[in-house]
Design an enzyme around this catalytic site. Structure first.
Site, short mmCIF file in Angstrom:
data_model
loop_
_atom_site.label_atom_id
_atom_site.label_comp_id
_atom_site.label_asym_id
_atom_site.label_seq_id
_atom_site.Cartn_x
_atom_site.Cartn_y
_atom_site.Cartn_z
N ALA A 275 0.87 -1.25 0.02
CA ALA A 275 -0.05 0.05 -0.05
C ALA A 275 0.97 1.41 -0.10
O ALA A 275 0.41 2.37 0.20
CB ALA A 275 -0.89 -0.08 1.18
N ASN B 16 2.86 -3.50 7.62
CA ASN B 16 3.80 -3.85 6.61
C ASN B 16 4.27 -2.59 5.75
O ASN B 16 5.29 -2.66 5.35
CB ASN B 16 2.90 -4.93 5.61
CG ASN B 16 3.03 -6.11 6.11
OD1 ASN B 16 3.92 -6.67 6.97
ND2 ASN B 16 1.92 -6.87 6.07
N HIS C 280 -2.22 6.70 4.55
CA HIS C 280 -0.88 6.76 4.98
C HIS C 280 -0.35 8.14 4.77
O HIS C 280 -0.44 8.62 3.54
CB HIS C 280 -0.08 5.77 4.68
CG HIS C 280 -0.38 4.45 4.93
ND1 HIS C 280 -0.47 3.86 6.19
CD2 HIS C 280 -1.27 3.53 3.87
CE1 HIS C 280 -0.94 2.61 5.89
NE2 HIS C 280 -1.63 2.47 4.89
#
Length: 267
Positions: A120, A188, A218
């Site tokens: 991602a 991750n 994020h």
């Protein structure tokens, strides 16, 4: 044809399988492994060309490349079998890899290779390029919907009550290394960022539970001697697993395509 085996035939593995089946590149699905063979067999019925459901040892024997999309707890067994056979492992389990650096030693000793797909995280190429020079700091702030964090190990272990949350709550602040230990299935992205840049111990991480969000978000800030840049991404979650963004499986597909495509875009 490059024969691909998928370890873990869940949310990510099924998407990867469908893309391989539809690909015009020289990729073919050889076999899959799964903790729950019954569920895997039911999912396999959706493929036009079903493949065997086997154990890890046979999966490695049948394949040139193994895609790791299994639960984090299975990473070491899958990685050891794949790398000891001198084969390529494609994974998004940055947190597991960061906590077990011996995987690199196994790959080196046997001629294997580990490819950590971007998952991602956008802008990983820029972070890697900045790391060739000097990176002064890397900070990442992750905000996730409450439903994607309620079962996280850190939340459960510390009895953090997220029910009825009406405003954002910071549930973690520390390094990416500490975050990987606290949230082995949820960070991750931070692990990959740490390994690409200044290292997990120097990469700062915050994790927030935000009841106003429907997507995992994020925000990354990198300050280096070559550039200062900010990255922001909102990931659309999968229906089956709100903690996993749709783009995660697609990043694995992109990594597989790079293995066999005559042109590669990005470092």
């Amino acid at each position: 044809m490059t024969k691909v085996g998928i370890a873990g035939f869940g949310t990510i593995g099924r998407v990867v399988a469908r893309h391989i089946e539809a690909s015009e590149l020289p990729l073919t699905l050889a076999a899959v492994s799964a903790g729950d063979r019954g569920r895997a067999a039911a999912a396999m019925a959706a493929l036009e060309r079903p493949v065997p459901i086997v154990d890890t040892a046979e999966l490695v024997a049948l394949s040139d490349v193994i895609v790791d999309s299994a639960p984090t707890a299975a990473f070491r067994d899958i990685a050891t079998a794949t790398l000891s056979a001198g084969k390529t492992l494609v994974t998004v389990s940055g947190a597991a890899l960061m906590q077990w650096p011996e995987a690199t030693d196994i790959a080196r000793a046997h001629g294997g290779r580990i490819i950590l797909a971007t998952g991602a995280l956008l802008g990983l190429d820029a972070v890697r390029a900045a790391a060739v020079g000097t990176i002064h700091s890397v900070t990442m702030v992750t905000r996730k919907p409450v439903k994607s964090l309620v079962k996280a190990e850190h939340v459960v272990r510390h009895n953090i009550d997220l029910t009825g949350l009406t405003e954002p709550l910071k549930i973690f602040a520390g390094s990416a290394l500490e975050g990987a230990i606290a949230f082995p299935a949820n960070v991750n992205v931070a692990a990959a960022l740490g390994m690409a840049g200044v290292g997990p111990a120097r990469t700062q991480l915050e994790i927030w539970a935000d009841p106003a969000l429907e997507r995992n978000t994020h925000r990354i800030i990198v300050d280096s001697d070559s550039a200062r840049f900010e990255l922001s991404i909102e990931n659309i979650p999968t229906v089956e697993n709100p903690g996993t963004g749709r783009i995660t499986a697609q990043s694995i597909v992109a990594a597989l395509n790079d293995l066999v495509s005559p042109i590669r875009i990005g470092t």
